[in-house]
Design an enzyme around this catalytic site. Sequence first.
Site, PDB file in Angstrom:
ATOM      1  N   ASP A 204       0.750  -1.229  -0.086  1.00 23.57           N
ATOM      2  CA  ASP A 204      -0.002  -0.081  -0.065  1.00 23.57           C
ATOM      3  C   ASP A 204       0.836   1.212   0.032  1.00 23.57           C
ATOM      4  O   ASP A 204       0.947   2.213   0.933  1.00 23.57           O
ATOM      5  CB  ASP A 204      -0.886  -0.043   1.264  1.00 23.57           C
ATOM      6  CG  ASP A 204      -2.052   0.973   1.001  1.00 23.57           C
ATOM      7  OD1 ASP A 204      -2.417   1.443  -0.049  1.00 23.57           O
ATOM      8  OD2 ASP A 204      -2.692   1.389   2.274  1.00 23.57           O
ATOM      9  N   ASP A 221       3.408   1.560   8.289  1.00 27.14           N
ATOM     10  CA  ASP A 221       1.862   0.852   7.988  1.00 27.14           C
ATOM     11  C   ASP A 221       2.168  -0.445   7.091  1.00 27.14           C
ATOM     12  O   ASP A 221       1.736  -0.269   5.870  1.00 27.14           O
ATOM     13  CB  ASP A 221       0.828   1.890   7.615  1.00 27.14           C
ATOM     14  CG  ASP A 221      -0.456   1.076   7.674  1.00 27.14           C
ATOM     15  OD1 ASP A 221      -0.521   0.135   8.275  1.00 27.14           O
ATOM     16  OD2 ASP A 221      -1.381   1.918   7.276  1.00 27.14           O
TER      17      ASP A 221
END
EC number: 2.7.11.1
Length: 330
Positions: A204, A221
Amino acid sequence: MTQSSQPHPFERLTPDFILDAIEAQGFLSDGRVLALNSYENRVYQIGIDEKVPIIAKFYRPGRWTDAQIQEEHDFCDELVAQDLSVVPPMRVQGQSLLHYQGFPIALYERRGGRAPDLDNPDHLYQLGRTLGRMHLVGAVKPFTHRPTLDMQSFGYQSIERLLSGFIPASLEPAYRSLTQDLMQRIEAAFALYPDIRYLRVHGDCHGGNLLWRDDLAHFVDFDDARMAPAIQDLWMLLSENERSQRELQLAEVLAGYEEFAEFDPRELHLIEPLRTLRMLHYSAWLARRWEDPAFPLNFPWFNTERYWGEHILQLREQLSALNEPVLRIL
């Protein structure tokens, strides 16, 4: 779609609950709790008595198994061991995956930074270098428990979910026909080079998950880390501006990337298919999370007639993009 009458698990995350969860891990909080921008999970900055605040991530219950979360953490530790600029979870008594009353939790040091400038050639070059090094580590071994980015989960299952009551009846025939055409093109693109290598990737890699500090990109993340082609971590660094601009950006990224890792140019055929799958998956993600009270509050435009009309228009434009020649490596 109607909202569920059952309370959502995240509704339990009151300030007192959050502080109790952190203090159960051995930290003494000063009582400050600041909610950060996160929807899939819940992330908070927690004040620690006479120390620097920490970041606490409460995973969405039921999304990942403990084994899948641990693979995410272990991948981050592997990257740190190679001096890569990622933000790994802290270890508490040797454990990175913590639990409190049904919530998997990870704690992180607070790191500052700003989003990189993706129009800056130096930033793109440095991002390419970091991703090249990251992919060297990601190629050492596969994930055992985390999923693979594939047409079934990102494409067909997303379409099926949206057709289960989200697409307005007046637009359903157009959506069915269009997504059938899209998936045929995507299948053809993936079938063109079936031997393309899959490796562990961030998954991502957009500007919100990159912190630019001290002339370096720091990756945060890894919640969407999975097996995928290397291009999955590269294409989101390219703007949606005119083709010539994207090719210049790609040249800078690959110049840095190939200092450390070899790039298979056949993967350029997957940029638009992967973009299409992400678009389908994003709308389905909103649909799957619609019973979470945070989603109607923060995405009020979703699931309206106007939204679906614009979504179908974007998918039609994407069908045209799938038929265009792939980007050139300058």
